[in-house]
Scaffold this active site. Sequence first.
Site, PDB file in Angstrom:
ATOM      1  CB  VAL A 175      -0.934   0.004   1.230  1.00 44.60           C
ATOM      2  CG1 VAL A 175      -1.780   1.267   1.272  1.00 44.60           C
ATOM      3  CG2 VAL A 175      -1.823  -1.235   1.234  1.00 44.60           C
ATOM      4  CD  GLU A 176       2.528   3.756   3.816  1.00 49.92           C
ATOM      5  OE1 GLU A 176       3.011   4.685   3.152  1.00 49.92           O
ATOM      6  OE2 GLU A 176       1.700   3.943   4.721  1.00 49.92           O
ATOM      7  CB  SER A 177       6.747   1.890  -1.131  1.00 41.55           C
ATOM      8  OG  SER A 177       6.988   0.582  -0.608  1.00 41.55           O
TER       9      SER A 177
END
Length: 529
Positions: A175-177
């Site tokens: 989700v983040e990166s």
Amino acid sequence: MEKPRLKRAAFAALAALLAAGCATPMREEAPVATPAAVAAPARSATGPVFAAGDAALSAQAAPAAPAVAAPEPLAPLDASRLPPFDGAREELKRPVRVPTVDRTLRHDDLWQRIRDGFAMPDLDGPLVREKIAWYLARPEYLRRMFERGRLYLYHIVEEIERRGLPTELALLPMVESSFNPMAYSRAHASGLWQFIPGTGKRYDLKQNWWYDARRDIVDSTAAALEYLKALYDMHGDWHLALASYNWGENAVARAIEKNRAAGLPLDYSSLTMPLETRHYVPKLQALKAIVATPDVFGIALDPIPNRPYFTTVTKTRDIDVRLAARLAEMPVEEFVALNPGFNRPVIPVRENPRIVLPADRVEVFRANLQKYDEKALVSWRTYHPKKGETLEAIARRFGVGVAQLKEVNGIGARSRGLPPILVVPTNGAASLARLPIMYAPPIPVAPSARATTHRVQPGETLATIAARYRVSVEDLRRWNQIGRLQPGQVLRIQAPAAQPDAAAARKPAAGKPKPKTKANRKKPRTSGR
């Protein structure tokens, strides 16, 4: 158990995808009547094993027949009037074997190990189904993300289990990166776990011209999991902890207080939050559903060996990035993916004496390092430009292109400025081949900036304080752990040295009276701790 709920969510999302393409409604089958008189006696619905499954099997096996009226209920038997038991007796020689689940079993596939550790409550709703559909519509994106994650997932899962945390957190870098350690956001968040500079410093992630620990796989993973654990301890709820990771713990705390004051529910779905945070947990839930039941969605999830992919090696000398990869007999692209924290083409010992190598490359690296001339390990050095020098002149002097000189020093392609320190080749010995790395620029700190403090006065807000020091409200929150602003509270500020109070620094136009502003009015002084 979470898996049945995950499967229901998975089927619901898949049905939503297929519904749009169905032109002909399905014909509804007529129910089959099953007589109570001929049905096999069902086990107790409260029994520990097979209760639900047996009921379904009985319904399938029973033949169709006309309905028969149920018999009158019998009166309960009086056990005291029954004759003594005179049937066959059999002594149990061996204990009954009760099936159990071995939680210590090490699966060959790391994905199964991750599934077994799912422990967060499932989130359901239209947003989750929307995110599932979004990911399923991009199978190539999913494939690349899963492939990149193969390098890091074993280490992340090990660290998660060591802290007793739910393994859903292993999917959070997706989700983040998207499992890209070089990811860099507009908010200056960096690395797999997307730490902003301030939070990175709170968790001892070094950030300087040479090295950014926010991108270091080992350091950033440890910091992210400690941060997430602290957020869960704060809220006692994983959905609120994840929202805090995305939005900030103080922002979530204020949203909770707002709902509490209004008598509203305090759960994640009931809070007022930015759109990005509202979609944040549903994204993780969607990935969890896909990983839990990839076959339902037609996703081919290639197995990941349940063993360490990489290990760390301590080095005692500075070494070039490209040379280190060559000594390990591995592609430089993979070496950079495992060691993304270094900003320059040379790895200084003083910044980090550790490098990360695939587990099967360690002995090769050590053997080749022993054979190599130590004086030839480094082909780059630092250089302090003289007054009046230009990048073009320095590039010509050291036999390197201006574009490459900018790239290895984190200088923007269109920038004409000259930093106080550069890394340059030694006598043209450095390899001029372009490295497969995006050197993130060092954290910008204006030379004129100075650290100062401000004691909050009654009536002041973050907006008025930010305007006074010519900084943003986001900067104030990043520099300070701010909950509810209180008079007497001391804030840390990185303010421009020349104009700490922009309103006070401005002179009124000649012949005009000085306007009365909030910054000019005298305020009562209060004592603070």
